[in-house]
Design a protein around this motif. Structure first.
Motif, PDB file in Angstrom:
ATOM      1  N   GLU A 492      70.350  18.582  34.024  1.00 40.68           N
ATOM      2  CA  GLU A 492      71.328  19.652  33.800  1.00 40.68           C
ATOM      3  C   GLU A 492      72.287  19.311  32.657  1.00 40.68           C
ATOM      4  OE1 GLU A 492      74.223  18.215  37.489  1.00 40.68           O
ATOM      5  OE2 GLU A 492      72.963  19.997  37.683  1.00 40.68           O
ATOM      6  N   TRP A 493      72.542  18.014  32.432  1.00 43.60           N
ATOM      7  CA  TRP A 493      73.356  17.605  31.276  1.00 43.60           C
ATOM      8  C   TRP A 493      72.631  17.934  29.979  1.00 43.60           C
ATOM      9  CZ3 TRP A 493      71.935  13.840  27.654  1.00 43.60           C
ATOM     10  CH2 TRP A 493      72.902  13.475  26.733  1.00 43.60           C
ATOM     11  N   LEU A 494      71.331  17.676  29.937  1.00 44.91           N
ATOM     12  CA  LEU A 494      70.554  17.999  28.748  1.00 44.91           C
ATOM     13  C   LEU A 494      70.518  19.506  28.510  1.00 44.91           C
ATOM     14  CD1 LEU A 494      68.665  16.917  26.494  1.00 44.91           C
ATOM     15  CD2 LEU A 494      66.763  17.232  28.107  1.00 44.91           C
ATOM     16  N   ILE A 495      70.416  20.273  29.585  1.00 45.25           N
ATOM     17  CA  ILE A 495      70.412  21.726  29.454  1.00 45.25           C
ATOM     18  C   ILE A 495      71.745  22.215  28.908  1.00 45.25           C
ATOM     19  CG2 ILE A 495      70.270  23.897  30.756  1.00 45.25           C
ATOM     20  CD1 ILE A 495      68.362  22.435  32.681  1.00 45.25           C
ATOM     21  N   ASN A 591      65.571  26.787  28.683  1.00 45.06           N
ATOM     22  CA  ASN A 591      65.085  27.298  27.409  1.00 45.06           C
ATOM     23  C   ASN A 591      64.610  26.150  26.523  1.00 45.06           C
ATOM     24  OD1 ASN A 591      64.563  29.156  25.336  1.00 45.06           O
ATOM     25  ND2 ASN A 591      66.598  28.820  24.441  1.00 45.06           N
ATOM     26  N   ASP A 592      63.307  26.135  26.199  1.00 40.78           N
ATOM     27  CA  ASP A 592      62.704  25.121  25.329  1.00 40.78           C
ATOM     28  C   ASP A 592      62.748  23.715  25.921  1.00 40.78           C
ATOM     29  OD1 ASP A 592      62.127  27.075  23.479  1.00 40.78           O
ATOM     30  OD2 ASP A 592      63.975  26.777  22.340  1.00 40.78           O
ATOM     31  N   ILE A 593      62.806  23.598  27.230  1.00 42.07           N
ATOM     32  CA  ILE A 593      62.706  22.302  27.918  1.00 42.07           C
ATOM     33  C   ILE A 593      61.713  22.470  29.063  1.00 42.07           C
ATOM     34  CG2 ILE A 593      63.890  20.471  29.182  1.00 42.07           C
ATOM     35  CD1 ILE A 593      66.470  21.245  27.808  1.00 42.07           C
ATOM     36  N   ASP A 594      60.568  21.816  28.957  1.00 40.30           N
ATOM     37  CA  ASP A 594      59.515  21.950  29.955  1.00 40.30           C
ATOM     38  C   ASP A 594      59.135  20.590  30.528  1.00 40.30           C
ATOM     39  OD1 ASP A 594      59.359  24.678  29.581  1.00 40.30           O
ATOM     40  OD2 ASP A 594      57.753  24.544  28.091  1.00 40.30           O
ATOM     41  N   SER A 595      58.691  20.597  31.761  1.00 39.60           N
ATOM     42  CA  SER A 595      58.126  19.409  32.406  1.00 39.60           C
ATOM     43  C   SER A 595      56.661  19.682  32.700  1.00 39.60           C
ATOM     44  CB  SER A 595      58.878  19.087  33.697  1.00 39.60           C
ATOM     45  OG  SER A 595      58.261  18.010  34.375  1.00 39.60           O
ATOM     46  N   VAL A 596      55.787  18.787  32.262  1.00 42.01           N
ATOM     47  CA  VAL A 596      54.349  18.978  32.396  1.00 42.01           C
ATOM     48  C   VAL A 596      53.745  17.780  33.121  1.00 42.01           C
ATOM     49  CG1 VAL A 596      52.153  19.246  31.180  1.00 42.01           C
ATOM     50  CG2 VAL A 596      54.209  20.377  30.302  1.00 42.01           C
ATOM     51  N   ALA A 597      52.926  18.048  34.129  1.00 36.79           N
ATOM     52  CA  ALA A 597      52.127  17.008  34.790  1.00 36.79           C
ATOM     53  C   ALA A 597      50.665  17.297  34.501  1.00 36.79           C
ATOM     54  CB  ALA A 597      52.386  16.991  36.287  1.00 36.79           C
ATOM     55  N   VAL A 598      49.943  16.311  33.963  1.00 31.72           N
ATOM     56  CA  VAL A 598      48.530  16.458  33.637  1.00 31.72           C
ATOM     57  C   VAL A 598      47.744  15.584  34.600  1.00 31.72           C
ATOM     58  CG1 VAL A 598      46.795  16.362  31.825  1.00 31.72           C
ATOM     59  CG2 VAL A 598      49.192  16.750  31.226  1.00 31.72           C
ATOM     60  N   ASN A 599      46.825  16.196  35.319  1.00 30.35           N
ATOM     61  CA  ASN A 599      46.053  15.495  36.351  1.00 30.35           C
ATOM     62  C   ASN A 599      44.634  15.204  35.854  1.00 30.35           C
ATOM     63  OD1 ASN A 599      48.179  15.766  38.394  1.00 30.35           O
ATOM     64  ND2 ASN A 599      47.664  17.942  38.345  1.00 30.35           N
ATOM     65  N   TYR A 600      44.195  13.951  36.053  1.00 27.30           N
ATOM     66  CA  TYR A 600      42.846  13.545  35.686  1.00 27.30           C
ATOM     67  C   TYR A 600      42.182  12.881  36.881  1.00 27.30           C
ATOM     68  CZ  TYR A 600      44.149  14.211  30.770  1.00 27.30           C
ATOM     69  OH  TYR A 600      44.556  14.742  29.571  1.00 27.30           O
ATOM     70  N   GLY A 601      40.849  12.959  36.933  1.00 26.90           N
ATOM     71  CA  GLY A 601      40.095  12.178  37.892  1.00 26.90           C
ATOM     72  C   GLY A 601      39.855  10.781  37.344  1.00 26.90           C
ATOM     73  N   TYR A 602      39.465   9.879  38.232  1.00 24.34           N
ATOM     74  CA  TYR A 602      39.315   8.491  37.791  1.00 24.34           C
ATOM     75  C   TYR A 602      38.159   8.293  36.810  1.00 24.34           C
ATOM     76  CZ  TYR A 602      35.759   8.206  41.498  1.00 24.34           C
ATOM     77  OH  TYR A 602      34.666   8.407  42.295  1.00 24.34           O
ATOM     78  N   MET A 603      37.230   9.251  36.737  1.00 26.67           N
ATOM     79  CA  MET A 603      36.136   9.147  35.774  1.00 26.67           C
ATOM     80  C   MET A 603      36.484   9.782  34.428  1.00 26.67           C
ATOM     81  SD  MET A 603      33.448   7.476  36.751  1.00 26.67           S
ATOM     82  CE  MET A 603      32.202   8.103  35.618  1.00 26.67           C
TER      83      MET A 603
END
Length: 704
Positions: A492-495, A591-603
């Motif tokens: 929230e400080w960054l926002i 606005n213009d601040i996103d959090s992204v989680a990218v999921n991969y399998g172990y292969m």
């Protein structure tokens, strides 16, 4: 089952090459006051041991195998963590069940010791198996042949457990175990009294005829018959199967059953009967013909036709089969070590190194190049230092028995804390087993001066590395917590900072007419039109989460707030492939601040750039093509000069290990280039502990 035969049982399956031989040799040595005279007797062979001594040795081996079966097949292998076995799997089962935060307790230290001991066992097992198989060639040629086989063995490990174990499995099922059984049938029929060895009276009488130290020495050699037993448990993760086979990209898999099923089936149906038959045959030969020259009972039981040329060919065939089996024997401990080290890395006990998953059928099938080649170099040193299986037998057993004892203690803790066994039940079932473990371990401690020190040195070095790594990472974690949480800024400080910049329109003279800035005295914070992607170790999920340290370093270093901020977390799941619809989780924080989680399998190999482009094409993030910079953080350890030398040494050791470990972004497949920037995070170790050496960034608007 075929893969289990080729991967797990090579080690214990080739113990018939040297166990009876070493017990017989030691019996003769204990009976003769002069070691020189005893050595001559062993070399010549003859009627050197009595009937009861021969049966006593066989009885000890038989009951050792029974003990191994009861302990591992009927109990220990039931305690798996998501299909994985080994001490680190037991430690994972304990977390959260001890009624307190499971920190660096006594049990954790035991787990670290077990990891070091298993690695020491891995350095000794391949050389002793191969040197024992090549013994008829003489010392020089056996060393040369062993070195050549070791090179080939470690060279093919990259192909994966399923391929290597499957190939080896056919040999073990179709040739090795039938061969040692067929060799033994003749001598069991000639000397049916070998079945008397089932009576433990012969084992007890045999031990009691020697002074107590002599009995312990014999027990230390009996352990050779069950070395490789710990690999049964450590390797079960390589054989956990799945519902969906074959697995195509984009499909997920779920565990179907633990790998203990094929491991147990192989043991009861093939391995154990063939081993007992071969051991009985070797003792049957001694009862019928006396001790063969050099006590080489395994080669002596091969049927002789009385024609020199034919017998010579059969001996060569016997040697080749034994050599191939010894080659395969090393696979069990190698794959077990891969599993243990992968678990140790995942749980923060070992520095990061590259892990390659070699099969979609199970997460446990892995290849670790650094571990593979370090193990290869260790084996080369052992072969050149000891040069024969007899010499190496003195170094063998300490690491195995120590690991077995630790496994019993850890299993008892799991049974009590997680399975809710009563203390009485735990004590009643496990006290006899732990007592046997301790007797075996104590008997092998007698070998300390004659070679047992070698695995202790290897294990000690690895224990130091693991304990220092875990301590150092804990200190870094505490420093990041103190800086990022107790003294840190929330999202929230960054926002709010972003909102303030959007409200202020100031021009500056540095030829940035479109820039906006915040000013505090002489300090300025400007906004540029670039986007920045910050790799984070945990997903940012709410505005109450704290601003990652790497972003605060970036703001302090450059005085620039990117126009678009993405916090990217890479998560590797315990399934082979992640479905496309489950690949991304995008949370818009502001606005213009996103959090992204990218999921991969172990292969799957994580690909941060590809993930960003896919998100861009889907319209889920709004970054201009190739207008981003990926920011990664890396710690720089600074040691305060006022610390005493031993503390500086400890911190310096951790810093050295940290430099050798694979950085997190490279571990995830992201190498440096023009679009990747590393932000150095200074961490000072002083008398108060560890702290992030970064002044606070306090910026306020000067506009009224």
């Amino acid at each position: 089952m075929r893969q289990a035969m080729g991967t797990v049982y090579g080690d214990i399956g080739t113990s018939v090459l040297y166990t009876t031989m070493e017990i017989t040799r030691e019996t003769i040595l204990l009976k003769n006051a002069s070691s020189a005279e005893a050595s001559l007797l062993v070399a010549a062979g003859g009627d050197l041991v009595t009937r009861n001594e021969a049966l006593g040795g066989l009885s000890l081996v038989f009951w050792a195998l029974v003990y191994l079966t009861v302990k591992y097949d009927l109990m220990i292998m039931r305690a798996d963590h998501r299909g994985e076995g080994g001490e680190f799997a037991l430690w994972s089962l304990l977390k959260g069940y001890t009624g307190r935060v499971f920190g660096f307790t006594f049990l954790t230290f035991l787990v670290v010791c077990a990891g070091g001991m298993l690695a020491a066992d891995g350095v000794i097992t391949p050389p002793i198996s191969m040197l024992g198989a090549f013994e008829p060639l003489g010392e020089t040629w056996s060393v040369i042949a062993t070195l050549a086989c070791l090179w080939v063995l470690f060279k093919v490990q990259y192909r994966g457990t399923s391929k290597v174990g499957g190939l080896f499995g056919w040999f073990m099922i179709c040739i090795w175990f039938p061969w040692i059984a067929l060799k033994g049938i003749e001598w069991v029929f000639r000397s049916p009294e070998v079945f008397l060895a089932v009576n433990p009276y012969y084992a007890i009488q045999f031990l009691m005829q020697f002074p107590w130290i002599g009995g312990l020495v014999i027990l230390g050699l009996v352990v050779l018959a069950i070395t490789g037993g710990e690999a049964k448990y450590a390797d079960i993760g390589h054989f956990s199967t799945s519902h969906n086979q074959p697995i195509a990209e984009g499909r997920s898999i779920e565990p179907r059953c633990s790998g203990r099923v094929p491991v147990m089936m192989s043991w009861f149906t093939i391995v154990l009967p063939c081993l007992l038959l071969c051991y009985a045959a070797q003792v049957g030969y001694i009862l019928n013909q006396g001790v063969p020259p050099r006590a080489a009972t395994f080669y002596a039981i091969t049927h002789q036709f009385g024609v020199e040329s034919v017998d010579h060919i059969i001996l060569i065939i016997d040697l080749i089969i034994a050599a191939i089996a010894a080659f395969i024997a090393s696979q069990a401990v190698i794959t077990g070590l891969f599993s243990i080290m992968k678990q140790a890395i995942a749980q923060g006990f070992m520095p990061r190194c590259r892990v390659f998953y070699t099969s979609v059928e199970g997460e446990g099938q892995v290849y670790l190049p650094a571990v593979n080649w370090a193990l290869f170099l260790g084996c080369i040193v052992v072969v050149l230092a000891f040069r024969s299986a007899g010499n190496l037998a003195a170094a063998y057993g300490i690491a195995v028995t120590a690991t077995m004892g630790i496994t019993t203690i850890m299993f008892g803790s799991v049974a009590y804390y997680r399975w809710k066994w009563t203390k009485l039940k735990v004590a009643f079932i496990l006290t006899p087993i732990l007592a046997i473990d301790l007797v075996f371990f104590g008997s092998n401690l007698l070998k300390l001066a004659s070679g047992g020190y070698f695995p202790i040195l290897i294990a000690s070095a690895l224990i130091i590395i693991m304990t220092q790594w875990r301590w150092g990472r804990a200190m870094l974690g505490k420093a990041f917590y103190e800086f990022g949480v107790r003294e840190g800024k929330k999202i929230e400080w960054l926002i709010a900072l972003r909102d303030m910049l959007d409200d202020i329109e100031l021009s500056i003279k540095e030829n940035l007419p479109s820039a906006r800035m915040l000013v505090q005295g002489r300090r300025r914070l400007v906004e540029n039109d670039r986007a920045a992607v910050f790799l984070v170790s945990r997903p940012i999920q709410t505005k109450e989460d704290y601003v990652p340290v790497v972003l605060r370093v970036f703001l302090k270093k450059y005085g620039v707030l990117p126009s678009y901020v993405v916090f990217l977390h890479v998560n590797v799941e315990s399934i082979a492939f992640v479905k496309r619809k489950d690949r991304f989780t995008v949370l818009k924080l502001a606005n213009d601040i996103d959090s992204v989680a990218v999921n991969y399998g172990y292969m799957e190999q994580p690909d941060v750039r590809k993930a960003l482009r896919e998100l861009q094409m889907q319209g889920r993030i709004h970054i201009a093509a190739d207008r981003w910079i990926i920011e990664v953080g890396e710690e720089d350890i600074i040691v305060a000069p006022e610390l005493p030398w031993y503390k500086r040494f400890r911190i310096g050791l951790f810093s050295w290990i940290l430099r050798l470990s694979t950085p997190a972004h490279k571990y995830l497949g992201l190498n440096y280039d023009a679009a990747v920037s590393k932000e150095v995070i200074p961490v000072v170790f002083d008398a108060t502990g560890a702290r992030i050496a970064l002044p606070e960034l306090e910026i306020v608007s000067t506009q009224k």
